[in-house]
Design a protein around this motif. Structure first.
Motif, PDB file in Angstrom:
ATOM      1  N   PRO A 351       0.838  -1.211   0.000  1.00 34.06           N
ATOM      2  CA  PRO A 351       0.000   0.000   0.000  1.00 34.06           C
ATOM      3  C   PRO A 351       0.866   1.252   0.000  1.00 34.06           C
ATOM      4  O   PRO A 351       2.069   1.202   0.289  1.00 34.06           O
ATOM      5  N   LEU A 352       0.252   2.383  -0.305  1.00 33.91           N
ATOM      6  CA  LEU A 352       0.975   3.650  -0.385  1.00 33.91           C
ATOM      7  C   LEU A 352       1.630   4.014   0.943  1.00 33.91           C
ATOM      8  O   LEU A 352       2.734   4.555   0.970  1.00 33.91           O
ATOM      9  N   ARG A 353       0.965   3.730   2.059  1.00 38.69           N
ATOM     10  CA  ARG A 353       1.522   4.085   3.371  1.00 38.69           C
ATOM     11  C   ARG A 353       2.812   3.325   3.677  1.00 38.69           C
ATOM     12  O   ARG A 353       3.563   3.712   4.565  1.00 38.69           O
ATOM     13  N   SER A 354       3.062   2.224   2.952  1.00 36.70           N
ATOM     14  CA  SER A 354       4.307   1.474   3.125  1.00 36.70           C
ATOM     15  C   SER A 354       5.360   1.878   2.108  1.00 36.70           C
ATOM     16  O   SER A 354       6.454   1.308   2.089  1.00 36.70           O
ATOM     17  N   ARG A 355       5.039   2.851   1.263  1.00 34.15           N
ATOM     18  CA  ARG A 355       5.971   3.293   0.221  1.00 34.15           C
ATOM     19  C   ARG A 355       6.203   4.803   0.321  1.00 34.15           C
ATOM     20  O   ARG A 355       6.185   5.511  -0.687  1.00 34.15           O
ATOM     21  N   THR A 356       6.440   5.283   1.531  1.00 39.91           N
ATOM     22  CA  THR A 356       6.590   6.720   1.715  1.00 39.91           C
ATOM     23  C   THR A 356       7.770   7.279   0.935  1.00 39.91           C
ATOM     24  O   THR A 356       7.749   8.451   0.535  1.00 39.91           O
ATOM     25  N   GLU A 357       8.813   6.475   0.703  1.00 40.02           N
ATOM     26  CA  GLU A 357       9.957   6.974  -0.046  1.00 40.02           C
ATOM     27  C   GLU A 357       9.634   7.202  -1.520  1.00 40.02           C
ATOM     28  O   GLU A 357      10.414   7.832  -2.241  1.00 40.02           O
ATOM     29  N   ASP A 358       8.480   6.674  -1.994  1.00 44.01           N
ATOM     30  CA  ASP A 358       8.080   6.852  -3.393  1.00 44.01           C
ATOM     31  C   ASP A 358       7.054   7.976  -3.582  1.00 44.01           C
ATOM     32  O   ASP A 358       6.642   8.251  -4.705  1.00 44.01           O
ATOM     33  N   ILE A 359       6.626   8.586  -2.498  1.00 44.36           N
ATOM     34  CA  ILE A 359       5.553   9.584  -2.601  1.00 44.36           C
ATOM     35  C   ILE A 359       5.994  10.791  -3.413  1.00 44.36           C
ATOM     36  O   ILE A 359       5.246  11.309  -4.253  1.00 44.36           O
ATOM     37  N   GLU A 360       7.212  11.271  -3.200  1.00 45.15           N
ATOM     38  CA  GLU A 360       7.661  12.468  -3.925  1.00 45.15           C
ATOM     39  C   GLU A 360       7.746  12.196  -5.421  1.00 45.15           C
ATOM     40  O   GLU A 360       7.358  13.045  -6.238  1.00 45.15           O
ATOM     41  N   ALA A 361       8.253  11.025  -5.810  1.00 42.00           N
ATOM     42  CA  ALA A 361       8.329  10.687  -7.234  1.00 42.00           C
ATOM     43  C   ALA A 361       6.935  10.584  -7.838  1.00 42.00           C
ATOM     44  O   ALA A 361       6.703  11.019  -8.978  1.00 42.00           O
ATOM     45  N   ASN A 362       5.993  10.027  -7.100  1.00 37.51           N
ATOM     46  CA  ASN A 362       4.622   9.931  -7.600  1.00 37.51           C
ATOM     47  C   ASN A 362       3.942  11.299  -7.649  1.00 37.51           C
ATOM     48  O   ASN A 362       3.078  11.534  -8.492  1.00 37.51           O
ATOM     49  N   LEU A 363       4.347  12.205  -6.758  1.00 33.82           N
ATOM     50  CA  LEU A 363       3.817  13.565  -6.810  1.00 33.82           C
ATOM     51  C   LEU A 363       4.217  14.238  -8.121  1.00 33.82           C
ATOM     52  O   LEU A 363       3.382  14.866  -8.796  1.00 33.82           O
ATOM     53  N   LEU A 364       5.478  14.102  -8.504  1.00 25.21           N
ATOM     54  CA  LEU A 364       5.939  14.665  -9.775  1.00 25.21           C
ATOM     55  C   LEU A 364       5.206  14.034 -10.956  1.00 25.21           C
ATOM     56  O   LEU A 364       4.840  14.717 -11.923  1.00 25.21           O
TER      57      LEU A 364
END
Length: 520
Positions: A351-364
């Motif tokens: 889930p997204l909450r387990s992938r916090t290190e990917d949030i910024e890349a997904n924001l872009l």
């Protein structure tokens, strides 16, 4: 170490009709490579030529020992026969790698023999390097001689090309997003290998919004690029296959079934022929539909409604599910044989909450997508960006809808941004709306879950207890036993206790609400 060469007698080339060049004798004429022993494989029909080549080598290189090995072939172009006899030869040969270095001469023999030599050396059934020879060029006096080492790590440029291609395929599966989560990247790397080399079913598990549909689409694109299929992706929402038209939608329908013109349907399974069939929410299929679908998946054949004849459809199957299929199978809600067929390759997307290190890349990624859709460049003010990322990465932010919630949030901010700038006030308002929405939804879900177990008694449970009880019910429903559920629920406190009777603790908690394990 002694150099040993193994090769076929060239029934045409060793006669010297091509430029008077004989590949087998020429092996022993190279100053930089001394042949200590030559194992010459020959057919008994060419014994005379084999002995002639043996004499010629003795004249060219008296110190080279030539051993004639009879290997009769009924058809030197029959792959099964050639490979089988060379395999038997390799099994019976006493290789001594401590004292001898082995080589296989590829130039002589049929193309089938050359392929078999390659396979046997690459698999190390024959611990040898390959030798390729050729006649001298117009301006050369020395015949050509090349040693081919199958250790690809020595060919850095070639290996780098393979690595680059693999990275491109992985990037394709990630949608071009530079993900850093180790678990997710490991899943993508494995799927890249499987999609490129296997057509067995792939099962994608995970909460709603974790990207199962997008990943299925990317797997289809990858298989198209790798030329493993030519057909299209057919997306089937299994949650909609419960009405009277469900069978016709999936398997098709002949006009004779209803006897009315215009009622013919090809069916989604037939449309997926040669491509990918994606069964989304496969856990929502009815038992009857599961049974019929299993036969179609296993055999590639099925009967359209109103037809007396089976039709065929071959497709690569990808299935997606939000719930634990093993728990459903244990509860009798999902066929175990269908699960076994789907479960050849199974992946649970985090889930997204387990992938916090990917949030910024997904924001872009989401900002780029909004820019394409809106036709306007949109960006965050620096303070607004920091505030949003802090909220998105906060462990308390659960993102129940995962990437659906995240993507919808960014789209709202971009659409409402004045002059293409997202402000801190806008982010604050968006966060408040998300938290209010999630709180309301969670409360309703918790009450429904408790009411499903307790019936009207759920209305007597305090809101404070409702949240905790709902979580206990969720864990119990996905656990194999009372003890297993207790270990999960008391994982932290149990390590601090001298006695660990998790089942008894859980039993006492449930009794407060008049519940027993059998209720689940």
């Amino acid at each position: 170490m002694r150099n040993v060469v193994i090769g076929f007698l060239g029934t045409k080339l060793d006669m010297g009709k091509k430029r008077r060049w004989k590949p087998t004798p020429s092996l022993t004429g190279h100053d930089h490579f001394h042949v200590d022993r030559l194992e010459l494989l020959y057919d008994s029909r060419f014994l005379r030529l084999a002995k002639q080549i043996q004499r010629e080598i003795e004249e060219i290189s008296p110190e080279t020992e030539v051993l004639l090995q009879q290997l009769d072939l009924k058809d030197p172009w029959d792959f099964q026969e050639v490979y089988g006899k060379l395999f038997d030869f390799a099994r019976s040969y006493g290789f001594d790698e401590d004292r001898e270095r082995y080589h296989v001469h590829l130039t002589t023999g049929t193309h089938v023999a050359q392929i078999c030599w390659f396979l046997l050396t690459e698999s190390r059934h024959i611990p040898a390097r390959l030798i390729q020879t050729g006649p001298p060029g117009p301006d050369d006096d020395t015949p050509k001689f090349d040693i081919i080492d199958l250790d690809l790590s020595r060919y850095n440029a070639l290996q780098q090309r393979f690595d680059q291609l693999s990275r491109e395929y992985s990037d394709q599966l990630k949608g071009g997003i530079e993900t850093r989560n180790a678990q997710y990247n490991d899943i993508i790397d494995r799927i890249e290998l499987i999609a490129s080399n296997s057509d067995e079913p792939i099962l994608l598990l995970g909460e709603t919004g974790t990207g199962k549909t997008e990943l299925a689409e990317r797997i289809h694109s990858l298989k198209l690029d790798r030329r493993r299929l030519k057909g299209r992706l057919v997306h089937v929402n299994c949650a909609t296959l419960n009405g009277p038209d469900a069978m016709a939608t999936l398997f098709g329908q002949r006009r004779s079934y209803l006897g009315t013109a215009g009622t013919e349907r090809s069916g989604l399974l037939r449309e997926a022929d040669g491509g990918v069939l994606f069964l989304d929410d496969v856990d929502e299929l009815s038992p009857n539909m599961q049974s019929v679908l299993l036969h179609a998946i296993e055999t590639g054949r099925f009967y359209p409604l109103g037809s007396d004849h089976e039709i065929s459809s071959r497709f690569h199957l990808i299935a997606g599910a939000n719930r634990d299929l093993r728990s459903l199978a244990a509860a009798g809600q999902f066929r175990p044989d269908l699960l076994a067929r789907l479960n050849t390759w199974s992946f649970t997307l985090p889930p997204l909450r387990s992938r916090t290190e990917d949030i910024e890349a997904n924001l872009l990624h989401e900002l780029d997508r909004c820019e394409r859709n809106l036709g306007v460049h949109v960006g965050f003010n620096s303070d607004a960006r920091s505030q949003y990322l802090a909220f998105a990465k906060d462990p308390a932010t659960h993102w129940p809808g995962n990437f659906r919630d995240f993507s919808g949030s960014i789209r709202r901010l971009c659409t409402l941004a004045p002059r293409g700038r997202i402000t801190r006030a806008m982010v604050t308002s968006e966060i408040d709306m998300l938290q209010s929405d999630w709180s309301s939804g969670q409360s309703n879900d918790d009450y429904k879950l408790v009411a499903d177990v307790m019936g009207d008694g759920a209305s007597d449970v305090d809101p404070f207890d409702l949240v905790q009880l709902a979580e206990v019910i969720r864990v119990c429903r996905t656990s194999s036993s009372l003890s297993a559920a207790g270990r999960t629920l008391f994982a932290v406190s149990r390590s601090k206790r001298k006695t660990q009777n998790d089942a008894d603790r859980l039993r006492k908690y449930l009794s407060k609400f008049g519940l027993e394990w059998g209720a689940f």
